[in-house]
Scaffold this motif. Structure first.
Motif, PDB file in Angstrom:
ATOM      1  N   ALA A 215      26.069  -2.272   2.232  1.00 14.12           N
ATOM      2  CA  ALA A 215      26.770  -1.096   2.757  1.00 14.12           C
ATOM      3  C   ALA A 215      26.593   0.089   1.816  1.00 14.12           C
ATOM      4  CB  ALA A 215      28.252  -1.408   2.936  1.00 14.12           C
ATOM      5  N   GLY A 216      26.062   1.165   2.342  1.00 15.33           N
ATOM      6  CA  GLY A 216      25.900   2.367   1.537  1.00 15.33           C
ATOM      7  C   GLY A 216      24.776   2.307   0.524  1.00 15.33           C
ATOM      8  N   ARG A 217      23.899   1.317   0.585  1.00 17.43           N
ATOM      9  CA  ARG A 217      22.792   1.218  -0.371  1.00 17.43           C
ATOM     10  C   ARG A 217      21.532   1.826   0.225  1.00 17.43           C
ATOM     11  NH1 ARG A 217      23.156  -2.798  -4.224  1.00 17.43           N
ATOM     12  NH2 ARG A 217      21.187  -1.908  -4.968  1.00 17.43           N
ATOM     13  N   ILE A 218      20.863   2.658  -0.568  1.00 12.17           N
ATOM     14  CA  ILE A 218      19.586   3.248  -0.157  1.00 12.17           C
ATOM     15  C   ILE A 218      18.588   3.113  -1.298  1.00 12.17           C
ATOM     16  CG2 ILE A 218      20.674   4.920   1.400  1.00 12.17           C
ATOM     17  CD1 ILE A 218      20.123   7.075  -0.761  1.00 12.17           C
ATOM     18  N   THR A 219      17.334   3.153  -0.945  1.00 15.60           N
ATOM     19  CA  THR A 219      16.252   3.158  -1.933  1.00 15.60           C
ATOM     20  C   THR A 219      15.337   4.338  -1.654  1.00 15.60           C
ATOM     21  OG1 THR A 219      16.279   0.759  -2.234  1.00 15.60           O
ATOM     22  CG2 THR A 219      14.260   1.910  -2.841  1.00 15.60           C
ATOM     23  N   VAL A 220      15.094   5.146  -2.670  1.00 18.00           N
ATOM     24  CA  VAL A 220      14.207   6.296  -2.555  1.00 18.00           C
ATOM     25  C   VAL A 220      12.864   5.924  -3.153  1.00 18.00           C
ATOM     26  CG1 VAL A 220      13.829   8.714  -3.151  1.00 18.00           C
ATOM     27  CG2 VAL A 220      16.159   7.890  -2.699  1.00 18.00           C
ATOM     28  N   GLN A 221      11.806   6.062  -2.367  1.00 20.03           N
ATOM     29  CA  GLN A 221      10.448   5.812  -2.838  1.00 20.03           C
ATOM     30  C   GLN A 221       9.746   7.156  -3.041  1.00 20.03           C
ATOM     31  OE1 GLN A 221       8.119   2.766  -0.818  1.00 20.03           O
ATOM     32  NE2 GLN A 221       9.942   2.183   0.364  1.00 20.03           N
ATOM     33  N   VAL A 222       9.415   7.447  -4.272  1.00 18.78           N
ATOM     34  CA  VAL A 222       8.684   8.671  -4.597  1.00 18.78           C
ATOM     35  C   VAL A 222       7.201   8.316  -4.632  1.00 18.78           C
ATOM     36  CG1 VAL A 222       8.340  10.528  -6.257  1.00 18.78           C
ATOM     37  CG2 VAL A 222      10.632   9.571  -5.910  1.00 18.78           C
ATOM     38  N   VAL A 223       6.478   8.753  -3.610  1.00 21.85           N
ATOM     39  CA  VAL A 223       5.060   8.418  -3.468  1.00 21.85           C
ATOM     40  C   VAL A 223       4.231   9.608  -3.943  1.00 21.85           C
ATOM     41  CG1 VAL A 223       3.254   7.673  -1.889  1.00 21.85           C
ATOM     42  CG2 VAL A 223       5.625   6.944  -1.510  1.00 21.85           C
ATOM     43  N   GLU A 224       3.498   9.413  -5.020  1.00 26.20           N
ATOM     44  CA  GLU A 224       2.658  10.470  -5.600  1.00 26.20           C
ATOM     45  C   GLU A 224       1.579   9.797  -6.440  1.00 26.20           C
ATOM     46  OE1 GLU A 224       0.661  13.504  -6.633  1.00 26.20           O
ATOM     47  OE2 GLU A 224       2.415  13.878  -5.350  1.00 26.20           O
ATOM     48  N   ALA A 225       0.320  10.184  -6.176  1.00 28.46           N
ATOM     49  CA  ALA A 225      -0.796   9.563  -6.903  1.00 28.46           C
ATOM     50  C   ALA A 225      -0.820   9.964  -8.367  1.00 28.46           C
ATOM     51  CB  ALA A 225      -2.125   9.922  -6.231  1.00 28.46           C
ATOM     52  N   ASN A 226      -0.497  11.213  -8.671  1.00 29.23           N
ATOM     53  CA  ASN A 226      -0.510  11.687 -10.057  1.00 29.23           C
ATOM     54  C   ASN A 226       0.702  11.113 -10.794  1.00 29.23           C
ATOM     55  OD1 ASN A 226      -0.134  13.310 -12.441  1.00 29.23           O
ATOM     56  ND2 ASN A 226      -1.572  14.797 -11.551  1.00 29.23           N
ATOM     57  N   PRO A 227       0.482  10.305 -11.842  1.00 30.86           N
ATOM     58  CA  PRO A 227       1.622   9.680 -12.520  1.00 30.86           C
ATOM     59  C   PRO A 227       2.559  10.682 -13.181  1.00 30.86           C
ATOM     60  CG  PRO A 227      -0.409   9.284 -13.729  1.00 30.86           C
ATOM     61  CD  PRO A 227      -0.805   9.899 -12.432  1.00 30.86           C
TER      62      PRO A 227
ATOM     63  N   THR B 299      28.565  12.417  -2.699  1.00 30.57           N
ATOM     64  CA  THR B 299      28.550  11.228  -1.858  1.00 30.57           C
ATOM     65  C   THR B 299      27.791  10.071  -2.490  1.00 30.57           C
ATOM     66  OG1 THR B 299      26.584  12.063  -0.705  1.00 30.57           O
ATOM     67  CG2 THR B 299      28.741  12.570   0.264  1.00 30.57           C
ATOM     68  N   VAL B 300      27.298  10.251  -3.711  1.00 32.78           N
ATOM     69  CA  VAL B 300      26.539   9.210  -4.400  1.00 32.78           C
ATOM     70  C   VAL B 300      27.401   8.645  -5.524  1.00 32.78           C
ATOM     71  CG1 VAL B 300      24.457   8.658  -5.697  1.00 32.78           C
ATOM     72  CG2 VAL B 300      24.349  10.297  -3.805  1.00 32.78           C
ATOM     73  N   ALA B 301      27.632   7.343  -5.482  1.00 35.38           N
ATOM     74  CA  ALA B 301      28.487   6.712  -6.494  1.00 35.38           C
ATOM     75  C   ALA B 301      27.689   6.209  -7.689  1.00 35.38           C
ATOM     76  CB  ALA B 301      29.259   5.550  -5.874  1.00 35.38           C
ATOM     77  N   GLU B 302      26.470   5.745  -7.451  1.00 31.98           N
ATOM     78  CA  GLU B 302      25.691   5.139  -8.541  1.00 31.98           C
ATOM     79  C   GLU B 302      24.202   5.343  -8.270  1.00 31.98           C
ATOM     80  OE1 GLU B 302      25.078   0.748 -10.692  1.00 31.98           O
ATOM     81  OE2 GLU B 302      26.412   0.999  -8.971  1.00 31.98           O
ATOM     82  N   VAL B 303      23.447   5.618  -9.340  1.00 33.45           N
ATOM     83  CA  VAL B 303      22.000   5.822  -9.241  1.00 33.45           C
ATOM     84  C   VAL B 303      21.323   4.970 -10.309  1.00 33.45           C
ATOM     85  CG1 VAL B 303      20.095   7.473  -9.416  1.00 33.45           C
ATOM     86  CG2 VAL B 303      22.250   8.164  -8.334  1.00 33.45           C
ATOM     87  N   THR B 304      20.290   4.226  -9.903  1.00 37.57           N
ATOM     88  CA  THR B 304      19.539   3.381 -10.830  1.00 37.57           C
ATOM     89  C   THR B 304      18.053   3.655 -10.659  1.00 37.57           C
ATOM     90  OG1 THR B 304      21.209   1.644 -10.687  1.00 37.57           O
ATOM     91  CG2 THR B 304      19.065   1.019 -11.572  1.00 37.57           C
ATOM     92  N   GLU B 305      17.415   4.084 -11.736  1.00 36.83           N
ATOM     93  CA  GLU B 305      15.975   4.313 -11.700  1.00 36.83           C
ATOM     94  C   GLU B 305      15.242   3.020 -12.056  1.00 36.83           C
ATOM     95  OE1 GLU B 305      14.519   8.022 -13.505  1.00 36.83           O
ATOM     96  OE2 GLU B 305      16.605   8.452 -14.025  1.00 36.83           O
ATOM     97  N   ILE B 306      14.216   2.713 -11.274  1.00 32.77           N
ATOM     98  CA  ILE B 306      13.411   1.516 -11.506  1.00 32.77           C
ATOM     99  C   ILE B 306      12.077   1.964 -12.088  1.00 32.77           C
ATOM    100  CG2 ILE B 306      12.356  -0.511 -10.442  1.00 32.77           C
ATOM    101  CD1 ILE B 306      14.484  -0.363  -8.291  1.00 32.77           C
ATOM    102  N   GLY B 307      11.773   1.511 -13.296  1.00 33.32           N
ATOM    103  CA  GLY B 307      10.555   1.927 -13.967  1.00 33.32           C
ATOM    104  C   GLY B 307       9.305   1.342 -13.343  1.00 33.32           C
TER     105      GLY B 307
ATOM    106  N   ALA C 293      25.531  11.912   6.423  1.00 31.60           N
ATOM    107  CA  ALA C 293      25.446  11.928   4.961  1.00 31.60           C
ATOM    108  C   ALA C 293      24.078  11.471   4.484  1.00 31.60           C
ATOM    109  CB  ALA C 293      26.543  11.039   4.378  1.00 31.60           C
ATOM    110  N   VAL C 294      23.535  10.444   5.126  1.00 27.89           N
ATOM    111  CA  VAL C 294      22.192   9.967   4.740  1.00 27.89           C
ATOM    112  C   VAL C 294      21.142  11.031   5.047  1.00 27.89           C
ATOM    113  CG1 VAL C 294      20.438   8.205   5.175  1.00 27.89           C
ATOM    114  CG2 VAL C 294      22.849   7.552   5.033  1.00 27.89           C
ATOM    115  N   ALA C 295      21.317  11.738   6.168  1.00 25.95           N
ATOM    116  CA  ALA C 295      20.371  12.807   6.511  1.00 25.95           C
ATOM    117  C   ALA C 295      20.418  13.931   5.475  1.00 25.95           C
ATOM    118  CB  ALA C 295      20.683  13.350   7.905  1.00 25.95           C
ATOM    119  N   ASP C 296      21.603  14.264   4.979  1.00 22.10           N
ATOM    120  CA  ASP C 296      21.711  15.279   3.930  1.00 22.10           C
ATOM    121  C   ASP C 296      21.021  14.822   2.658  1.00 22.10           C
ATOM    122  OD1 ASP C 296      23.130  16.933   5.596  1.00 22.10           O
ATOM    123  OD2 ASP C 296      25.106  16.264   4.877  1.00 22.10           O
TER     124      ASP C 296
END
Length: 295
Positions: free
Chosen positions: A55-67, A86-94, A132-135
């Motif tokens: 519930a309320g979990r999303i994953t953002v995929q940043v797609v870019e060839a240049n590192p 509206t965002v409670a927690e953010v975790t970056e995945i290396g 909220a997800v659309a925003d």
């Protein structure tokens, strides 16, 4: 009033526990009912845990060839998400973690340093409504045009539907076993009545009432039901203990979330009592109706 009829149960119904098919049928039905009830409760817990986890979990995929560009976009998107109310927690995945996730699928030999992989950002929203997800998606797209926002509920939704279907199927199995138990008792009572019709007529002539005769059948059915329900319940509990031991060896959060609590075990323990009461009630109604038609 009728004279003593203590010997009537032995004449009208079979003697001894497990003398006929009735206790065995009830034992099998109880075994299946306990397993089905435990499955329904476990699936309900697993479905609830999964719904709470996604519930309320999303994953953002940043797609870019240049590192370098990808790294800057990931930092910018993560920073902006942390500023959103509206965002409670953010975790970056290396990148290293992403490669570890892809290794089982692509193999380590195909994941060289030059192969571009998307930058991933996990976020937990306090408001997971479509608006909220659309925003959030518009905000992410403004910083990283090639980014993609995935809601966990979208791709785990079919699994939730499957769990719901399995849960209701297990509940239906409990209902069907109860119906089968009642049907077996009804058939057994009718067969005993037909077999000993002459004895019952004599008992009527001696002054026995329908209720007195019914009690004789109920006493016999109660003995068979208690014996069968106890056997089926004990075997089912042993099976559940064995299954629980096997499940404990599976390292899965979804499977582990289906553990039964003390309230669940209390509900399961009610099943044998309910089964015996159902058998006695079915026998009573069947005998009284049949005797009423005889007279």
């Amino acid at each position: 009033m009728m004279p003593a009829i203590d010997g009537a149960p032995r004449r009208v119904l079979p003697e001894g526990r497990f003398a006929g098919p009735m206790p065995w049928v009830i034992a099998i039905m109880m075994f299946l009912a306990v397993l089905a009830a435990a499955a329904a409760l476990a699936i309900s817990h697993a479905a609830g845990a999964m719904q709470g986890a996604i519930a309320g979990r999303i994953t953002v995929q940043v797609v870019e060839a240049n590192p370098d560009v990808r790294a800057r976009q990931r930092i910018a998107v993560a920073g902006e998400l942390r500023r959103q109310s509206t965002v409670a927690e953010v975790t970056e995945i290396g990148d290293a973690e992403v490669r570890d996730l892809l290794t089982p699928w692509l193999g380590s030999d195909r994941l060289d340093a030059e192969l571009p992989v998307p930058a991933l950002i996990d976020a937990t929203l306090t408001d997971s409504s479509p608006a909220a997800v659309a925003d959030i998606e518009r905000t992410v797209k403004a910083l990283a045009p090639g980014a993609r926002v995935d809601r966990h509920a979208d791709w785990l939704g079919p699994l939730g539907g499957l769990l719901d279907s399995l849960r209701w199927l297990a509940v239906l199995l409990v209902v069907l076993t109860a119906a089968a138990t009642a049907a077996a008792v009804i058939l057994g009572a009718r067969a005993a009545l037909d077999q000993h019709r002459a004895t019952i007529d004599v008992m009527h002539l001696m002054g026995a009432t329908d209720r007195q005769i019914s009690r004789l059948f109920e006493r016999r059915v109660a003995q068979d039901a208690i014996s069968g329900a106890a056997l089926g319940f004990v075997v089912a509990i042993l099976a559940l203990i064995l299954i629980g031991w096997r499940i404990s060896a599976v390292e899965s959060a979804l499977v582990g979330s289906g553990t039964l609590g003390w309230l669940d075990w209390l509900l399961i323990a009610v099943l044998p009592v309910a089964g015996v009461a159902l058998a006695i009630g079915a026998a009573r109604l069947t005998v009284l109706r049949s005797l009423a038609r005889i007279l």
